[in-house]
Design an enzyme around this catalytic site. Structure first.
Site, PDB file in Angstrom:
ATOM      1  N   GLU A 349       0.962  -1.174  -0.089  1.00 54.13           N
ATOM      2  CA  GLU A 349      -0.041  -0.110   0.040  1.00 54.13           C
ATOM      3  C   GLU A 349       0.714   1.255  -0.085  1.00 54.13           C
ATOM      4  O   GLU A 349       0.405   2.177   0.668  1.00 54.13           O
ATOM      5  CB  GLU A 349      -0.976   0.158   1.096  1.00 54.13           C
TER       6      GLU A 349
HETATM    7  C1  ACM Z   1      -1.786  -5.589   4.051  1.00 55.18           C
HETATM    8  O1  ACM Z   1      -3.004  -6.013   4.451  1.00 55.18           O
HETATM    9  N1  ACM Z   1      -1.934  -4.328   3.629  1.00 55.18           N
HETATM   10  C2  ACM Z   1      -0.755  -6.282   3.835  1.00 55.18           C
END
Ligand code: ACM
Length: 543
Positions: A349
């Site tokens: 992310e």
């Molecule tokens: C994640 O759930 N951002 C690895």
């Protein structure tokens, strides 16, 4: 190869044979109990049949029931060979059995019969074991101490649930007769705990480790840093912990592990044959670090601490040299605290890091991990950069993740990147079970027990060579979870299913059989003080 050693497993055994076996076991148990000397009265005294050898989670690779059960009595010894490691496993077993049996259970190199732990060459691998049970004793044999330890967990589940209580119980303490030969399908059977969104004390982490060990989990991945908190002391950048660790989601006081605290977690995990895999998430998920040191920000201005639950808004400054001094110091100090082989660098992310910068950052950071002797793990977005040789990628996509993204991961796997599978809509323990679950999130949907169990790591991602799959991991993110009771409600009853996917041969996979074995765990969790979700999919015994 595995299949050849499975002499009796769920896919091929006629039900009648299994029933007959159970009946014989009941009769044998009755015979032993009739001849027993009088003892404290109890509701199951004289009527209890031993737990069938195949009523275990994870399902053993091979089970051959037969012969008389072994009865643990006040005269039972735990017999070990001369090695310190075997003695340690013996002492652990004694600690499990003494409170509920009330027996002395000396751990000794002398005598005959009893519960014997032995190291010997054999087809056990690094973690497998053999359990032989009969009238005169139970013998666990393994090539390595980890195998003996996993065998002890099987032995525990073969005793009545009351064995888990911490006060003396009536017994009887029978272990069904027969043989189990067992070895894991995958070397990586992990659980991740997010200690960043909410902080968990050393004792809370140790309690979770003990629960993981019950199901033969062998990796504890600690998510040590995120936007909401930095949880590990770093001497060269002290404000990371003292300031960056000073809060958590919701604005609570947070916390961090001193190096002594962290060593205690690593020591305790090792005593349960788990390896700790530390994660410092970067270049995103770094607000706590950016808030602690203004110079890490591209504009030189420290943002405020963050206590919400948004993701994707923070990034280390890829163009500044000090960023790599920082990473070098953190990785060096963390590697020195890590006896295990792996260091997880996150990489998920990174929505505020342009793709080119992300690739550049990973090109700089992965060699730093190697320089300090560790192997890189990243979330699967790392496959969008150039994973280092030997790196592992942890896949956390969904059934509905785009084919293109899955193909990127598959291509990396074909090029040598190993995979740990943590599909969010299967193995994320923080997803709500259903719309009424009071804790957890639901961005990956609701994940009831069957959904979390009923998939095959070996064929989950198309185009991935079987040898690339190193195993599975169950992450537990803690945006909504604040204490052990919360962790346990979300982990149980799903954690054992992921553990079984990691350990048991694919041929044993059978939801109808699994749910019955899972139901039998309920009274154990009651005895251990573990509060769990009473899933309507599982035929729990009547209260
Ligand atoms: C994640 O759930 N951002 C690895």
């Amino acid at each position: 190869m595995k299949g050849a050693r499975v002499r009796r497993h769920h896919g091929t055994t006629p039900r009648t044979t299994r029933l007959l076996g159970s009946l014989l076991l009941v009769m044998a148990a009755g015979a032993v109990t009739l001849g027993a000397s009088p003892g404290p009265a109890g509701p199951d005294r004289g009527t209890a049949a031993p737990v069938p050898l195949d009523r275990v989670i994870p399902a053993p690779a091979s089970v051959e029931p037969g012969g008389s059960p072994y009865r643990i009595t006040e005269d039972t010894r735990i017999r070990v060979d001369g090695s310190r490691e075997t003695r340690r496993v013996g002492a652990y077993l004694a600690d499990v059995l003494r409170p509920s049996t009330g027996y002395r259970l000396p751990v000794t190199e002398h005598g005959r019969g009893g519960i014997r732990l032995r190291l010997a060459k054999g087809p056990f691998g690094a973690e497998g074991y053999r359990l032989d049970s009969g009238r005169s004793g139970v013998t666990l044999t393994a090539a390595e101490p980890a195998g003996l330890f996993h065998g002890v967990q099987t032995l525990r589940q073969l005793l009545p649930a009351a064995v888990e209580k911490d006060s003396v119980q009536p017994g009887p303490w029978l272990v069904a007769g027969g043989t189990i030969e067992d070895t894991p399908r995958y070397a990586w059977r992990g659980a991740m705990l997010d200690v960043s969104r909410h902080f968990f004390t050393v004792d809370e982490v140790k309690r979770y480790i003990d629960q993981l060990a019950l199901y033969k989990i062998n990796k504890l991945h600690l998510h040590l840093s995120d936007d909401q908190g930095w949880r590990i002391a770093v001497d060269s950048w002290p404000r990371l912990a003292t300031y960056g660790g000073s809060t958590e989601v919701g604005g609570g006081p947070g916390g961090y592990y001193t190096k002594a605290d962290y060593k205690e977690i690593v020591r305790h995990a090792a005593s349960r044959h788990l390896e700790v895999v530390p994660e410092i998430d970067m270049p995103g998920h770094t607000n706590a670090a950016l808030a602690s040191y203004a110079e890490l920000n591209c504009d030189g201005v420290a943002p405020p601490l963050y206590t919400g639950i948004a993701v994707g808004f923070s990034s280390l400054c890829v163009g500044k040299e000090i960023t790599y001094d920082f990473v070098d110091d953190v990785v060096r100090e963390l590697a020195a605290l890590t006896p295990g082989r792996y260091l997880h660098i996150g990489g998920d992310e990174a929505h505020s890091t342009p793709h080119e910068d992300y690739v550049k950052f990973m090109d700089r950071v992965q060699p730093i991990v190697a320089k300090y002797g560790k192997t890189v793990i990243g979330w699967h977005q790392l496959t969008g950069a150039d994973p280092a040789k030997g790196a592992l990628a942890q896949y956390w996509g969904l059934d509905g993740t785009s084919g293109q993204e899955k193909e990127q991961v598959a291509e990396a796997a074909r090029n040598g990147t190993g995979l740990i599978l943590s599909p969010a809509d299967r193995s994320y323990l923080d997803m709500k079970y259903d719309a009424n679950t009071p804790l957890g999130l639901s961005w990956a949907g609701h994940v009831e027990v069957r959904r979390s169990y009923d998939w095959d790591p070996g064929s989950y991602l198309p185009g991935v060579p079987a040898s690339a799959v190193r195993g599975v991991e169950a992450p537990l993110w803690t945006e909504t979870l604040e204490n052990s009771a919360h962790l346990e409600y979300m982990a149980f009853p799903r954690l054992p299913g992921v553990a079984e996917l990691g350990w048991s041969p694919a041929a044993t996979h059978d939801w109808e059989d699994y749910r019955v074995r899972l139901a039998a765990q309920g009274p154990r969790w009651d005895a251990l003080g573990i509060g769990y979700h009473k899933s309507p999919q599982v035929p729990w015994p009547n209260e």
